[in-house]
Write a protein that holds these residues in place. Structure first.
Motif, PDB file in Angstrom:
ATOM      1  N   LEU A  32       0.878  -1.178   0.000  1.00 32.77           N
ATOM      2  CA  LEU A  32       0.000   0.000   0.000  1.00 32.77           C
ATOM      3  C   LEU A  32       0.914   1.227   0.000  1.00 32.77           C
ATOM      4  O   LEU A  32       0.566   2.290   0.472  1.00 32.77           O
ATOM      5  N   GLY A  33       2.128   1.016  -0.503  1.00 35.49           N
ATOM      6  CA  GLY A  33       3.131   2.068  -0.434  1.00 35.49           C
ATOM      7  C   GLY A  33       3.284   2.832  -1.727  1.00 35.49           C
ATOM      8  O   GLY A  33       3.790   3.949  -1.747  1.00 35.49           O
ATOM      9  N   ILE A  34       2.808   2.240  -2.803  1.00 31.87           N
ATOM     10  CA  ILE A  34       3.207   2.762  -4.099  1.00 31.87           C
ATOM     11  C   ILE A  34       2.245   3.828  -4.645  1.00 31.87           C
ATOM     12  O   ILE A  34       1.027   3.689  -4.542  1.00 31.87           O
ATOM     13  N   GLY A  35       2.826   4.885  -5.219  1.00 32.84           N
ATOM     14  CA  GLY A  35       2.016   5.968  -5.786  1.00 32.84           C
ATOM     15  C   GLY A  35       1.799   5.761  -7.267  1.00 32.84           C
ATOM     16  O   GLY A  35       2.028   6.665  -8.072  1.00 32.84           O
ATOM     17  N   GLN A  36       1.378   4.560  -7.634  1.00 36.29           N
ATOM     18  CA  GLN A  36       1.250   4.242  -9.056  1.00 36.29           C
ATOM     19  C   GLN A  36      -0.054   3.498  -9.308  1.00 36.29           C
ATOM     20  O   GLN A  36      -0.292   2.466  -8.685  1.00 36.29           O
ATOM     21  N   VAL A 310      -9.667  10.506   8.032  1.00 36.24           N
ATOM     22  CA  VAL A 310     -10.450  11.478   7.252  1.00 36.24           C
ATOM     23  C   VAL A 310     -10.808  10.819   5.921  1.00 36.24           C
ATOM     24  O   VAL A 310      -9.947  10.200   5.285  1.00 36.24           O
ATOM     25  N   LYS A 311     -12.067  10.965   5.501  1.00 37.73           N
ATOM     26  CA  LYS A 311     -12.459  10.384   4.202  1.00 37.73           C
ATOM     27  C   LYS A 311     -11.855  11.234   3.091  1.00 37.73           C
ATOM     28  O   LYS A 311     -12.183  12.423   2.971  1.00 37.73           O
ATOM     29  N   PRO A 312     -10.971  10.647   2.273  1.00 40.62           N
ATOM     30  CA  PRO A 312     -10.340  11.456   1.220  1.00 40.62           C
ATOM     31  C   PRO A 312     -11.326  11.719   0.084  1.00 40.62           C
ATOM     32  O   PRO A 312     -12.189  10.881  -0.181  1.00 40.62           O
ATOM     33  N   ASN A 313     -11.205  12.854  -0.584  1.00 36.14           N
ATOM     34  CA  ASN A 313     -12.073  13.083  -1.752  1.00 36.14           C
ATOM     35  C   ASN A 313     -11.273  13.219  -3.054  1.00 36.14           C
ATOM     36  O   ASN A 313     -11.806  13.611  -4.080  1.00 36.14           O
ATOM     37  N   GLY A 314      -9.972  12.896  -2.986  1.00 31.23           N
ATOM     38  CA  GLY A 314      -9.182  12.951  -4.202  1.00 31.23           C
ATOM     39  C   GLY A 314      -7.933  12.088  -4.122  1.00 31.23           C
ATOM     40  O   GLY A 314      -7.625  11.523  -3.068  1.00 31.23           O
ATOM     41  N   ALA A 315      -7.232  11.984  -5.248  1.00 34.12           N
ATOM     42  CA  ALA A 315      -6.005  11.166  -5.400  1.00 34.12           C
ATOM     43  C   ALA A 315      -6.310   9.699  -5.035  1.00 34.12           C
ATOM     44  O   ALA A 315      -7.458   9.253  -5.175  1.00 34.12           O
ATOM     45  N   PHE A 316      -5.320   8.919  -4.589  1.00 37.17           N
ATOM     46  CA  PHE A 316      -5.627   7.527  -4.196  1.00 37.17           C
ATOM     47  C   PHE A 316      -4.880   7.146  -2.921  1.00 37.17           C
ATOM     48  O   PHE A 316      -4.340   6.052  -2.813  1.00 37.17           O
ATOM     49  N   TYR A 317      -4.883   8.102  -1.995  1.00 36.65           N
ATOM     50  CA  TYR A 317      -4.217   7.881  -0.707  1.00 36.65           C
ATOM     51  C   TYR A 317      -5.186   8.134   0.431  1.00 36.65           C
ATOM     52  O   TYR A 317      -6.122   8.932   0.306  1.00 36.65           O
ATOM     53  N   ILE A 318      -4.889   7.470   1.557  1.00 38.41           N
ATOM     54  CA  ILE A 318      -5.656   7.696   2.773  1.00 38.41           C
ATOM     55  C   ILE A 318      -4.636   7.747   3.906  1.00 38.41           C
ATOM     56  O   ILE A 318      -3.655   7.010   3.900  1.00 38.41           O
ATOM     57  N   MET A 319      -4.862   8.656   4.875  1.00 36.93           N
ATOM     58  CA  MET A 319      -3.803   8.922   5.847  1.00 36.93           C
ATOM     59  C   MET A 319      -4.362   8.899   7.280  1.00 36.93           C
ATOM     60  O   MET A 319      -4.657   9.956   7.862  1.00 36.93           O
ATOM     61  N   PRO A 320      -4.496   7.685   7.851  1.00 38.20           N
ATOM     62  CA  PRO A 320      -5.041   7.619   9.210  1.00 38.20           C
ATOM     63  C   PRO A 320      -4.016   7.983  10.283  1.00 38.20           C
ATOM     64  O   PRO A 320      -2.809   7.859  10.062  1.00 38.20           O
ATOM     65  N   SER A 361      -1.727   3.771   0.111  1.00 36.58           N
ATOM     66  CA  SER A 361      -2.225   3.995  -1.242  1.00 36.58           C
ATOM     67  C   SER A 361      -3.227   2.886  -1.537  1.00 36.58           C
ATOM     68  O   SER A 361      -2.944   1.710  -1.292  1.00 36.58           O
ATOM     69  N   TYR A 362      -4.396   3.245  -2.036  1.00 38.26           N
ATOM     70  CA  TYR A 362      -5.370   2.188  -2.376  1.00 38.26           C
ATOM     71  C   TYR A 362      -5.400   1.920  -3.890  1.00 38.26           C
ATOM     72  O   TYR A 362      -6.383   1.405  -4.420  1.00 38.26           O
ATOM     73  N   ALA A 363      -4.301   2.270  -4.559  1.00 36.82           N
ATOM     74  CA  ALA A 363      -4.192   1.997  -6.004  1.00 36.82           C
ATOM     75  C   ALA A 363      -3.771   0.547  -6.231  1.00 36.82           C
ATOM     76  O   ALA A 363      -2.837   0.263  -6.977  1.00 36.82           O
ATOM     77  N   THR A 364      -4.464  -0.353  -5.573  1.00 34.66           N
ATOM     78  CA  THR A 364      -4.129  -1.765  -5.720  1.00 34.66           C
ATOM     79  C   THR A 364      -5.429  -2.550  -5.876  1.00 34.66           C
ATOM     80  O   THR A 364      -6.489  -2.070  -5.469  1.00 34.66           O
ATOM     81  N   LYS A 365      -5.358  -3.731  -6.461  1.00 42.54           N
ATOM     82  CA  LYS A 365      -6.568  -4.528  -6.750  1.00 42.54           C
ATOM     83  C   LYS A 365      -7.421  -4.727  -5.499  1.00 42.54           C
ATOM     84  O   LYS A 365      -6.897  -4.924  -4.406  1.00 42.54           O
TER      85      LYS A 365
END
Ligand code: PLP
Length: 383
Positions: A32-36, A310-320, A361-365
């Motif tokens: 969940l580390g990758i920005g891709q 916080v519920k993110p509203n953009g990009a594909f990251y979440i930061m608890p 990063s939630y840019a994963t399957k």
């Protein structure tokens, strides 16, 4: 041996890259580390590149980029971002968003100048400042990650040269609303500053969030440096193509630096970017639906587990926030990698106010994301 360049030598190695190194060769790790983004680069981009190579387009490109692509970008800026440019004067192609940032810092700042931005924020903004002897004024975000614009205003000095914004944001997922952008634009104009606007995540917006380029606001084009890239919108981080739109004087200075440091960007790849930009923007609709599903899954699962998030509203990251578990972000990240094989980036990578946070990063399957959430739950149940 005599000492090497201090500024670079003393900059820490990218913690995100270190995380990849730890994960390398371990098939059990979920990253969940990758920005891709995980979708495939669209075929037209690949075919445009291959066709150009087959035509032996393998020699230097014009420093600012090939005219066809610059013209296409002029169109894109006009129709999508509502920014009026002239491709001959106002656009330069770069080696990804990263080099767009480098060119910006090199061309705007003199040593001792100050830059103001919200924190947490994207790591390169900090280190580029160190490389160019620019002082960073980090303004802590409010608890829902919105910028503290009043505090920004109060931090302006006669040395302040620029405000930097990145919306939608890496690492918080926050996207600025129109009111915030208007306030930032007013602050920039009233204090005769530049606005650096990193828009690489412009397509990743959820619910009713809309992207506004600040350069489209009244009297702002002249003061705004628009940074964008092919990387995130077309899942093409390896193409290494990005661009800057700004006033002619800025682009002329950038061209000089670009000439002597990079001499341009990959020639054949530019034809791939051209073809990507010519695609219907609807190609992204399905992708966005899928990213939204993952966003909600990550937010709901983390909330159910008791994370303050916080519920993110953009990009594909979440930061608890993770302090309730009695660990710093760095400890959390190290232990969860070792004990549950999940790669998560510690918050301290993104500035001085996020030591008690981690970035995922939630840019994963979806299935992998679910499995990662199960592992996170197991981890927090035993710490
Ligand atoms: C906010 C932001 N700007 C710029 C970049 C750099 O983009 P590129 O990969 O095109 O160099 C990134 C990459 O993660 C980013 O998150």
């Amino acid at each position: 041996m005599k000492e090497l360049a201090k500024k670079i030598k003393h900059a820490p190695k990218s913690k995100i890259r270190e995380l990849f190194d730890l994960a390398a060769g371990r098939s059990d790790v979920i990253s969940l580390g990758i920005g891709q983004p995980d979708f495939l680069t669209p075929r037209p981009a690949i075919e445009g590149n291959i066709e150009a190579l087959n035509k032996n387009i393998t020699y230097y490109a014009p420093t600012r980029g090939i005219p066809e692509l610059l013209e296409q970008l002029e169109q894109k800026l006009k129709t999508i971002n509502r920014i009026e440019t002239s491709w001959r004067d106002n656009i330069i192609l770069t080696n990804g968003g990263s080099q767009a940032l480098n060119l910006t810092y090199a061309s705007i700042f003199n040593p001792g100048d100050e830059i103001i931005f919200s924190s947490p924020n994207f790591i390169s903004y900090f280190y580029l400042a160190a490389f160019f002897d620019v002082k960073v004024i980090e303004i802590e975000r409010r608890s829902n990650f919105e910028p503290d614009i009043d505090k920004m205003k109060n931090s302006i000095t006669d040395k302040t040269k620029a405000i930097l914004i990145n919306s939608p944001n890496n690492p918080t997922g926050y996207s600025l609303n129109k009111k915030e952008l208007d306030e930032i634009a007013d602050m920039v104009k009233q204090n005769d500053l530049y606005l650096i606007s990193d828009e690489v995540y412009e397509n990743y917006l959820y619910n009713d969030a809309k992207h506004t380029s600040p350069a489209s606001l009244k009297d702002m084009f002249n003061r705004t440096i628009v940074i964008n890239a092919m990387s995130k919108s077309y899942s093409a981080t390896g193409f290494r193509l990005g661009y800057i739109a700004a006033n002619k004087e800025i682009i002329d200075v950038m061209e000089k630096y670009h000439q002597y440091t990079a001499a341009g960007t990959n020639h054949a790849a530019q034809y791939g970017f051209l073809r990507a930009l010519q695609m219907e923007s609807s190609f992204f609709d399905e992708i966005l639906v899928s990213f939204d599903e993952r966003r909600l899954l990550a937010f709901n699962r983390l909330s159910e587990m008791g994370f303050e998030v916080v519920k993110p509203n953009g990009a594909f990251y979440i930061m608890p926030k993770i302090d309730k578990f009695g660990l710093t972000g760095a400890e959390f990240s190290k232990r969860i990698m070792k004990e549950q094989a999940v790669a998560i980036v510690p918050g301290n990578v993104f500035g001085s106010y996020s030591e008690n946070m981690v970035r995922m990063s939630y840019a994963t399957k979806l299935e992998k994301l679910m499995e990662a959430m199960d592992r996170i739950e197991k981890f927090i149940n035993v710490i």
